[in-house]
Design an enzyme around this catalytic site. Sequence first.
Site, short mmCIF file in Angstrom:
data_model
loop_
_atom_site.label_atom_id
_atom_site.label_comp_id
_atom_site.label_asym_id
_atom_site.label_seq_id
_atom_site.Cartn_x
_atom_site.Cartn_y
_atom_site.Cartn_z
CG HIS A 17 -1.98 -1.11 1.14
ND1 HIS A 17 -2.68 -1.56 2.23
CD2 HIS A 17 -2.41 -1.87 0.10
CE1 HIS A 17 -3.50 -2.54 1.87
NE2 HIS A 17 -3.35 -2.75 0.59
CB CYS A 57 5.68 12.65 -14.36
SG CYS A 57 6.20 13.74 -13.01
CB CYS A 74 3.89 17.44 -10.52
SG CYS A 74 5.48 16.91 -11.15
CG ASP A 86 0.55 -6.21 22.86
OD1 ASP A 86 0.02 -5.26 22.27
OD2 ASP A 86 1.77 -6.24 23.17
#
Length: 253
Positions: A126, A137, A159, A242
């Site tokens: 991700h 680009c 950009c 945990d």
Amino acid sequence: MTASSLQNGIARLGDMIAEARSIVPFTGAGISTECGIPDFRSPGGLWTKNRPIPFDEFVASQDARDESWRRRFAMEPSFAAAKPGRGHRALASLYKAGKVPAVITQNIDNLHQTSGIAPEHVVELHGNTTYARCIGCGKRFEIGWVKARFDKNSEAPDCEACGDPVKSATISFGQAMPDEEMQRATELTQHCDLFIAIGSSLVVWPAAGFPLLARNSGARLVIINNEPTDMDDVADLVIHHDIGETLGPFVSN
Ligand code: NAD
């Protein structure tokens, strides 16, 4: 989980690690909660505060881009201060011992790299939120550059090279998964003999398909999460506890 079943689970995990030739860890947001980065779905998680902004909205709307960057800047103190937790350090120890060829992660926080795993051995499904890219680009920009432009013009910047929007280098809902990372994750999963899913609710697809692929390719499957997942039934070992406490005993540095 009782103290004795936890101890049994950790001991069994230790045996499985010792017996394994190639271990592929697959990590989700739960490995980083002890580092001060909230996950998405737990109480107090990011989704309880903000609806995610899908990719098409980010592309279509300056307001959505501004909001997306405001949220990102609000998270900056947490990301900047975060240090690898016991889970990250345990995986880095197994990596240094030659047991782990690479980590597959859904996380975007760069903490596996900070823990000592070479960037080329962290497969980020991700993306990574510690920098930004032009969506046209692909030019890379640092977060500080975006923040300076945003503060100056009160607008998310475009950009410099091609004029398309600049977005944190993560994969949003509705955005295509990265081909190369999906391919590498598939190959790693098919060739390991122990696959450990750590701190993922295993509900986001296609990422959640990897534990099943591992199992179907003959690997043992371990799930470590403080709540049940839909894949617990097919796992060889499930530890509902945990992550830091479970993996702490495997930190060797
Ligand atoms: P998720 O929020 O859906 O699931 C996290 C899971 O970890 C939950 O089941 C939760 O109960 C468990 N968990 C949390 N803290 C734990 C702990 N200390 N010990 C044991 N279990 C714990 O996250 P996900 O499955 O990774 O998927 C959602 C998406 O969230 C990913 O695409 C990822 O890109 C994104 N995300 C990443 C970060 C990060 O990079 N740290 C943070 C938030 C969201």
